[in-house]
Design a protein around this motif. Structure first.
Motif, PDB file in Angstrom:
ATOM      1  N   SER A  92      18.622  18.123  42.596  1.00  0.00           N
ATOM      2  CA  SER A  92      20.146  18.590  43.539  1.00  0.00           C
ATOM      3  C   SER A  92      21.438  17.380  43.360  1.00  0.00           C
ATOM      4  CB  SER A  92      20.413  19.331  44.270  1.00  0.00           C
ATOM      5  OG  SER A  92      19.636  18.556  45.844  1.00  0.00           O
ATOM      6  N   ARG A 119      27.904  21.126  46.305  1.00  0.00           N
ATOM      7  CA  ARG A 119      26.324  20.436  46.237  1.00  0.00           C
ATOM      8  C   ARG A 119      26.031  21.926  44.944  1.00  0.00           C
ATOM      9  NH1 ARG A 119      20.510  21.858  48.586  1.00  0.00           N
ATOM     10  NH2 ARG A 119      19.696  20.324  48.307  1.00  0.00           N
ATOM     11  N   GLU A 156      24.886  16.207  45.262  1.00  0.00           N
ATOM     12  CA  GLU A 156      25.567  16.479  46.210  1.00  0.00           C
ATOM     13  C   GLU A 156      26.595  15.405  46.622  1.00  0.00           C
ATOM     14  OE1 GLU A 156      25.302  17.837  51.300  1.00  0.00           O
ATOM     15  OE2 GLU A 156      23.667  17.476  50.291  1.00  0.00           O
TER      16      GLU A 156
END
Length: 135
Positions: free
Chosen positions: A106, A89, A108
């Motif tokens: 983010s 991540r 991931e």
């Protein structure tokens, strides 16, 4: 003879071997298939730029009037993504040319060929999509 000993030893090796972190560097197709984003490692952070688009566009909604005529092809969209505490991540920012806004974001890894991209405003209003590796 102890036939179970090799199986136990193999299980211990698997249990103590650290997980191999997956790498998002490469070419990704966005969820609706209208563009590709190339993610590159720039030393301390990952950056993603539009590398292909189904329909060429301009950054017409950019808050900076000087940037409103720039092509979206080659435009940075994943900005300064640095490793997070959680494996696989990274956190940073994402630029959305549809509305000219930049969001906390983010990325991931959800497997070797799936990248979850999520942007948030006010830290709790979040949206995201899965991208698919193309290379």
């Amino acid at each position: 003879m102890h036939y179970w000993l090799p199986a136990v030893a193999a299980g211990l090796v698997i249990a103590v071997t650290p997980a191999i972190q997956q790498n998002p560097v490469g070419e990704w197709r966005v969820a609706d298939g209208s563009a590709h984003v190339r993610i590159v490692d720039c030393g301390r952070a990952l950056w993603g730029v539009v590398s292909w688009e189904e329909t060429p566009g301009r950054d017409t909604r950019n808050p900076d009037p000087a940037l409103r005529t720039r092509p979206t092809l080659g435009m940075p969209v994943l900005l300064d993504m640095t490793p997070a505490r959680k494996p696989d991540r990274w956190t940073g920012h994402v630029y959305n040319a549809d509305n000219g806004r930049t969001y906390a974001a983010s990325i991931e890894m959800r497997g070797p060929d799936t990248l979850r991209v999520q942007g948030c405003t006010l830290r709790f209003l979040c949206g995201g999509e899965n991208w698919t590796r193309t290379d």
